[in-house]
Design a protein around this motif. Structure first.
Motif, mmCIF file in Angstrom:
data_model
loop_
_atom_site.group_PDB
_atom_site.id
_atom_site.type_symbol
_atom_site.label_atom_id
_atom_site.label_comp_id
_atom_site.label_asym_id
_atom_site.label_seq_id
_atom_site.Cartn_x
_atom_site.Cartn_y
_atom_site.Cartn_z
ATOM 1 N N GLN A 228 0.851 -1.194 0.000
ATOM 2 C CA GLN A 228 0.000 0.000 0.000
ATOM 3 C C GLN A 228 0.886 1.243 0.000
ATOM 4 O OE1 GLN A 228 -3.205 -1.118 3.165
ATOM 5 N NE2 GLN A 228 -4.158 0.061 1.532
ATOM 6 N N ASP A 229 2.078 1.098 0.571
ATOM 7 C CA ASP A 229 3.078 2.162 0.505
ATOM 8 C C ASP A 229 3.906 1.918 -0.743
ATOM 9 O OD1 ASP A 229 2.146 3.096 2.906
ATOM 10 O OD2 ASP A 229 3.618 1.981 4.079
ATOM 11 N N ILE A 230 4.034 2.939 -1.560
ATOM 12 C CA ILE A 230 4.641 2.774 -2.881
ATOM 13 C C ILE A 230 6.152 3.007 -2.808
ATOM 14 C CG2 ILE A 230 4.647 3.740 -5.216
ATOM 15 C CD1 ILE A 230 1.656 4.369 -4.745
ATOM 16 N N PRO A 231 6.946 1.961 -3.096
ATOM 17 C CA PRO A 231 8.405 2.056 -2.924
ATOM 18 C C PRO A 231 9.038 3.205 -3.710
ATOM 19 C CG PRO A 231 7.751 -0.205 -3.432
ATOM 20 C CD PRO A 231 6.526 0.633 -3.570
ATOM 21 N N GLU A 232 8.434 3.543 -4.847
ATOM 22 C CA GLU A 232 8.985 4.615 -5.674
ATOM 23 C C GLU A 232 8.986 5.966 -4.963
ATOM 24 O OE1 GLU A 232 6.808 2.376 -6.725
ATOM 25 O OE2 GLU A 232 7.991 1.224 -8.172
ATOM 26 N N GLU A 233 8.308 6.057 -3.831
ATOM 27 C CA GLU A 233 8.267 7.333 -3.101
ATOM 28 C C GLU A 233 9.476 7.511 -2.175
ATOM 29 O OE1 GLU A 233 6.216 9.221 -4.337
ATOM 30 O OE2 GLU A 233 4.105 8.872 -3.878
ATOM 31 N N ILE A 234 10.270 6.465 -2.034
ATOM 32 C CA ILE A 234 11.382 6.540 -1.081
ATOM 33 C C ILE A 234 12.335 7.714 -1.338
ATOM 34 C CG2 ILE A 234 13.487 5.315 -0.332
ATOM 35 C CD1 ILE A 234 11.831 2.781 -0.219
ATOM 36 N N PRO A 235 12.711 7.967 -2.609
ATOM 37 C CA PRO A 235 13.603 9.111 -2.837
ATOM 38 C C PRO A 235 13.053 10.435 -2.297
ATOM 39 C CG PRO A 235 13.502 7.748 -4.792
ATOM 40 C CD PRO A 235 12.482 7.197 -3.845
ATOM 41 N N LYS A 236 11.738 10.603 -2.339
ATOM 42 C CA LYS A 236 11.137 11.823 -1.798
ATOM 43 C C LYS A 236 11.392 11.937 -0.294
ATOM 44 C CE LYS A 236 6.998 12.179 -4.594
ATOM 45 N NZ LYS A 236 5.546 12.077 -4.473
ATOM 46 N N PHE A 237 11.297 10.786 0.378
ATOM 47 C CA PHE A 237 11.553 10.786 1.823
ATOM 48 C C PHE A 237 13.009 11.147 2.099
ATOM 49 C CE2 PHE A 237 7.650 8.305 2.052
ATOM 50 C CZ PHE A 237 7.088 8.787 3.224
ATOM 51 N N LEU A 238 13.897 10.582 1.289
ATOM 52 C CA LEU A 238 15.327 10.832 1.500
ATOM 53 C C LEU A 238 15.661 12.303 1.265
ATOM 54 C CD1 LEU A 238 16.878 7.635 -0.105
ATOM 55 C CD2 LEU A 238 16.432 8.123 2.308
ATOM 56 N N ALA A 239 14.951 12.917 0.320
ATOM 57 C CA ALA A 239 15.190 14.338 0.078
ATOM 58 C C ALA A 239 14.680 15.156 1.262
ATOM 59 C CB ALA A 239 14.487 14.771 -1.209
ATOM 60 N N ALA A 240 13.502 14.771 1.787
ATOM 61 C CA ALA A 240 12.878 15.571 2.848
ATOM 62 C C ALA A 240 13.574 15.424 4.196
ATOM 63 C CB ALA A 240 11.401 15.194 2.978
ATOM 64 N N ILE A 241 14.206 14.262 4.426
ATOM 65 C CA ILE A 241 14.808 14.022 5.750
ATOM 66 C C ILE A 241 16.046 14.896 5.945
ATOM 67 C CG2 ILE A 241 16.348 12.086 5.134
ATOM 68 C CD1 ILE A 241 14.207 11.873 8.219
ATOM 69 N N LYS A 242 16.558 15.473 4.874
ATOM 70 C CA LYS A 242 17.706 16.380 5.006
ATOM 71 C C LYS A 242 17.375 17.568 5.890
ATOM 72 C CE LYS A 242 19.971 15.144 0.732
ATOM 73 N NZ LYS A 242 19.681 15.257 -0.701
ATOM 74 N N ASN A 243 16.100 17.961 5.897
ATOM 75 C CA ASN A 243 15.699 19.132 6.684
ATOM 76 C C ASN A 243 14.794 18.787 7.858
ATOM 77 O OD1 ASN A 243 16.978 20.982 4.870
ATOM 78 N ND2 ASN A 243 15.330 20.520 3.438
ATOM 79 N N ALA A 244 14.814 17.538 8.290
ATOM 80 C CA ALA A 244 13.935 17.159 9.405
ATOM 81 C C ALA A 244 14.511 15.944 10.101
ATOM 82 C CB ALA A 244 12.534 16.867 8.880
ATOM 83 N N ALA B 1 -1.627 3.033 -2.456
ATOM 84 C CA ALA B 1 -2.222 2.022 -3.329
ATOM 85 C C ALA B 1 -3.199 1.147 -2.554
ATOM 86 C CB ALA B 1 -1.121 1.166 -3.934
ATOM 87 N N PRO B 2 -4.176 0.579 -3.221
ATOM 88 C CA PRO B 2 -5.076 -0.359 -2.525
ATOM 89 C C PRO B 2 -4.341 -1.657 -2.232
ATOM 90 C CG PRO B 2 -5.633 -0.232 -4.861
ATOM 91 C CD PRO B 2 -4.549 0.770 -4.628
ATOM 92 N N ARG B 3 -4.792 -2.377 -1.230
ATOM 93 C CA ARG B 3 -4.215 -3.665 -0.900
ATOM 94 C C ARG B 3 -4.558 -4.651 -2.013
ATOM 95 N NH1 ARG B 3 -2.588 -7.128 3.192
ATOM 96 N NH2 ARG B 3 -2.041 -5.907 5.009
ATOM 97 N N LEU B 4 -3.560 -5.370 -2.524
ATOM 98 C CA LEU B 4 -3.833 -6.340 -3.598
ATOM 99 C C LEU B 4 -4.108 -7.721 -3.014
ATOM 100 C CD1 LEU B 4 -1.271 -5.398 -6.378
ATOM 101 C CD2 LEU B 4 -3.703 -4.885 -6.244
ATOM 102 N N TYR B 5 -3.214 -8.169 -2.131
ATOM 103 C CA TYR B 5 -3.344 -9.517 -1.565
ATOM 104 C C TYR B 5 -3.474 -9.444 -0.052
ATOM 105 C CZ TYR B 5 -1.236 -10.500 -6.079
ATOM 106 O OH TYR B 5 -0.960 -10.539 -7.409
ATOM 107 N N GLY B 6 -4.080 -10.450 0.514
ATOM 108 C CA GLY B 6 -4.176 -10.529 1.972
ATOM 109 C C GLY B 6 -5.193 -9.539 2.508
ATOM 110 N N ARG B 7 -5.321 -9.530 3.848
ATOM 111 C CA ARG B 7 -6.331 -8.672 4.441
ATOM 112 C C ARG B 7 -5.709 -7.712 5.443
ATOM 113 N NH1 ARG B 7 -11.212 -11.393 6.670
ATOM 114 N NH2 ARG B 7 -9.895 -11.684 8.475
ATOM 115 N N SER B 8 -6.398 -6.614 5.681
ATOM 116 C CA SER B 8 -5.946 -5.660 6.692
ATOM 117 C C SER B 8 -5.953 -6.344 8.058
ATOM 118 C CB SER B 8 -6.853 -4.449 6.723
ATOM 119 O OG SER B 8 -6.534 -3.654 7.824
ATOM 120 N N LYS B 9 -4.959 -6.019 8.900
ATOM 121 C CA LYS B 9 -4.848 -6.672 10.185
ATOM 122 C C LYS B 9 -5.605 -5.928 11.278
ATOM 123 C CE LYS B 9 -2.054 -9.418 8.088
ATOM 124 N NZ LYS B 9 -2.059 -8.746 6.800
ATOM 125 N N TYR B 10 -6.180 -4.794 10.902
ATOM 126 C CA TYR B 10 -6.818 -3.984 11.921
ATOM 127 C C TYR B 10 -8.286 -3.762 11.630
ATOM 128 C CZ TYR B 10 -2.070 -2.916 13.202
ATOM 129 O OH TYR B 10 -0.766 -3.011 13.580
#
Ligand code: UDP
Ligand code: MG
Length: 312
Positions: A102-118, A200-209
């Motif tokens: 559900q968390d999109i791996p392609e977003e990781i670079p954005k996190f790495l850019a933002a963590i420079k200032n936080a 992203a929506p969950r493709l496989y398995g079920r939510s645990k909560y």
């Protein structure tokens, strides 16, 4: 080095597709395309899965030695899994993400850019692929926790986050506290920021909560607030209410006593007499509770009361 921490509980069908997308991005990290010093590890914490999750991860490990796997003896919950990840991680930057894609791996670079200032970067799923009830529950929580902790971000529950190693080492997660990681970091004085991410929506398995998470989450929120404001001085919290209650009971009692002295009876004031006694007892109880709290705090006084963010 970057440590990607992924708690997984019965996610067998999500592991391979997740890693397939994660891998090229982390290779980019290693070659310096995303971050200069390069290097990565992927820490899977198998939170007591009963399906083939661990087997799937071991398959990945055969392909890439940077994949590491910790298996819990049973299901201890996401907070415990994240705490284990924090204890084990070697990287300076930690990326936390769910293992259900559900968390999109392609977003990781954005996190790495933002963590420079936080110190902590939290994802904001501005368009969420979950049911309406879940989105609504999340909304209520974010407003409430923003109000109570003072950290106003849109999506504190988002599992996709980046944080500096120091922050992770200084936090203690238990119960369902992972939800309040940004708030906990914030009340300790770390800089928390947020970035918009896709979801992203969950493709496989079920939510645990289910919805029970709301109820537990509410208690954890109160704990965060209580620990951050009063853990080091419980008497201030209980004592204040205690003295107030005792004084009120005393005033009502004195007033009744005066009436009795003047008229020889308290007439129809019996309810007031009961209230007075109740307030007096409650007051004494709260005061003693506060003092007991102080004793507990005193025995823990050698614990740190400050946070060191950096050493040079
Ligand atoms: N998870 C876990 N232990 C648990 C419950 C969940 O490690 O007891 C993991 C789960 O495998 C997933 C992540 O935490 O990788 C988020 O869980 P889920 O997708 O069920 O939560 P939702 O997206 O519905 O909030
Ligand atoms: Mg999910």
């Amino acid at each position: 080095m970057i440590s990607v921490i992924i708690p997984v509980y019965n996610e067998e069908r999500n592991i391979a597709p997740l890693f397939e997308r994660l891998y090229p991005i982390l290779k980019g990290v290693e070659s310096g395309a995303v971050k200069k010093d390069g290097g990565y590890e992927v820490l899977f914490i198998d939170d007591g899965s009963r399906d083939g999750t661990a087997r799937e991860i071991e398959k990945l490990r055969r392909k890439d030695k940077n994949v590491k796997l910790l298996c819990f003896s049973r299901n201890f919950g996401k907070s415990a899994a994240m705490q284990a990840g924090f204890d084990e991680a070697k990287g300076e930057i930690l990326i936390l993400m769910d293992g259900d894609l559900q968390d999109i791996p392609e977003e990781i670079p954005k996190f790495l850019a933002a963590i420079k200032n936080a110190d902590v970067v939290v994802g904001w799923r501005y368009y969420r692929e979950d049911r309406t009830t879940k989105r609504l529950a999340s909304r209520i929580f974010n407003s409430l926790s923003g109000f109570i902790t003072g950290l106003r971000i849109h999506d504190a529950n988002c599992g996709f986050k980046a944080l500096r190693k120091e922050v992770a080492k200084n936090l203690e997660l238990y119960g369902e506290m992972h939800r309040y990681l940004p708030a906990l970091a914030y009340v300790k004085g770390y800089k928390v920021s947020e970035i918009k991410i896709r979801h992203a929506p969950r493709l496989y398995g079920r939510s645990k909560y289910g919805l029970s998470r709301m109820w537990k989450g509410f208690f954890d929120l109160l704990t965060v607030k209580f620990l951050s404001s009063f853990a080091k001085r419980p008497f201030h919290f209980f004592g204040g209410f205690g003295i107030l209650s005792f004084l009120l009971g005393f005033i009502i009692g004195a007033w009744l006593f005066a009436i009795w002295l003047l008229t020889g009876t308290i007439g129809g004031h019996t309810p007031a007499a009961i209230l007075s006694m109740l307030l007096l007892i409650l007051g004494l109880q709260l005061i003693s509770l506060g003092l007991i709290g102080e004793m507990i705090a005193a025995t823990k006084a050698r614990d740190r009361v400050y946070e060191i963010k950096r050493r040079v």
